[in-house]
Scaffold this active site. Sequence first.
Site, mmCIF file in Angstrom:
data_model
loop_
_atom_site.group_PDB
_atom_site.id
_atom_site.type_symbol
_atom_site.label_atom_id
_atom_site.label_comp_id
_atom_site.label_asym_id
_atom_site.label_seq_id
_atom_site.Cartn_x
_atom_site.Cartn_y
_atom_site.Cartn_z
ATOM 1 N N ASP A 67 0.808 -1.201 0.046
ATOM 2 C CA ASP A 67 -0.023 0.112 0.068
ATOM 3 C C ASP A 67 0.788 1.044 0.120
ATOM 4 O OD1 ASP A 67 -1.890 2.135 0.704
ATOM 5 O OD2 ASP A 67 -3.063 0.930 1.947
ATOM 6 N N SER A 131 -4.769 14.433 -13.546
ATOM 7 C CA SER A 131 -6.113 14.541 -14.233
ATOM 8 C C SER A 131 -6.785 15.847 -14.734
ATOM 9 C CB SER A 131 -7.284 13.905 -13.135
ATOM 10 O OG SER A 131 -8.504 14.102 -13.721
ATOM 11 N N SER A 132 -7.339 15.763 -16.099
ATOM 12 C CA SER A 132 -8.300 16.600 -16.484
ATOM 13 C C SER A 132 -9.046 17.318 -15.353
ATOM 14 C CB SER A 132 -9.061 16.306 -17.359
ATOM 15 O OG SER A 132 -9.971 15.416 -17.430
ATOM 16 N N TYR A 155 -11.631 14.901 -5.302
ATOM 17 C CA TYR A 155 -10.618 13.909 -6.278
ATOM 18 C C TYR A 155 -9.977 14.907 -6.888
ATOM 19 C CZ TYR A 155 -8.887 11.301 -10.541
ATOM 20 O OH TYR A 155 -7.948 10.784 -11.336
ATOM 21 N N ASN A 216 -25.871 9.912 -17.806
ATOM 22 C CA ASN A 216 -26.265 10.867 -16.816
ATOM 23 C C ASN A 216 -26.260 12.209 -17.501
ATOM 24 O OD1 ASN A 216 -24.017 8.759 -15.042
ATOM 25 N ND2 ASN A 216 -25.946 9.529 -14.069
ATOM 26 N N ARG A 223 -16.312 14.957 -24.038
ATOM 27 C CA ARG A 223 -14.940 14.613 -23.510
ATOM 28 C C ARG A 223 -13.864 14.133 -24.707
ATOM 29 N NH1 ARG A 223 -17.536 16.218 -19.695
ATOM 30 N NH2 ARG A 223 -18.003 15.246 -18.000
#
Length: 324
Positions: A67, A131-132, A155, A216, A223
């Site tokens: 981990d 991340s974007s 996030y 959704n 995207r």
Amino acid sequence: MKYTDLRFPEGTLFLVTGGAGFIGSNLCEAILKMGYRVRCLDDLSTGKQSNVELFKGNPGYEFIKGDVKDYDTCLKSCEGVDYVMHEAAWGSVPRSIEMPQFYCVNNIQGTLNMMEAARRNQVKTFVYASSSSVYGDEVHLPKKEGVEGNLLSPYALTKRCAEEWAKQYTMHYGLKTIGLRYFNVFGRRQDPHGAYAAVIPKFIKQLLNDERPTINGDGKQSRDFTYIENVVEANLKACLASDEASGEAFNIAYGGREYLIDIYHDLTETLGMDIEPIFGPDRKGDIKHSNADIGKARNLLGYDPQYDFRKGLGEAIEWYKENL
């Protein structure tokens, strides 16, 4: 230049954290096919042993169940390592809103542990997944590094924190860090199961099972869907990038823009199905539109994505047909 043409010194050892996950396992596979060694670190909380089963018995492959929240494990994993590809993190914007403390410890502290371990072990380059989502509510398209908005989820915050810590490690400790802002990656081994599954594998699985998928929102969100092979290329080229790229973060995408409802109809047409979707509520914390300017990655990493959306989607569909 294709990533398969890249050359590293004989015996080069890569560490891939989260190596049993979707992106991580594809990185492990590419490294082994190129003839180099890879050490996979994964606690199997979201990654799967089945993703790396095919590497067992390969003399260049080593697996450590561990981990990234445990610093001693990170230190041990970095021993003798030339390059780190840090993919270990928990994804999903909606889940992060439900579990903010866990995301903080897992994604932020875990990344910090890995950077410190890489520094202590004199790793050449530390490449990490951003991340974007760090663009938040910035509405202008295409998304361009240096023009970010207010963050919309825990996030996204964890990924922004990773980028800031990377700058500190480059500035104060000389660790060569390169962040890759992934835009909606899809492809083989991406998990189609569960409430937080990514949209493309989830749609494919449901359609193959004659189920009605739920979209959704109104389906008009867009995207920059990015096939996994492009991401593998970006990671390997980042390892060899010049010092000018150190401490920076780069958009990793194809540079296209696909609307969700169009993707849905592409899938039904390709699979020869006539199933109408269900339209559900918008997902909390989601960005409405996203596509990337990849000029910075082209210039400083030599990034040259070979797979447009259609080519990648065709390969992904064939993989899921054989493996679901």
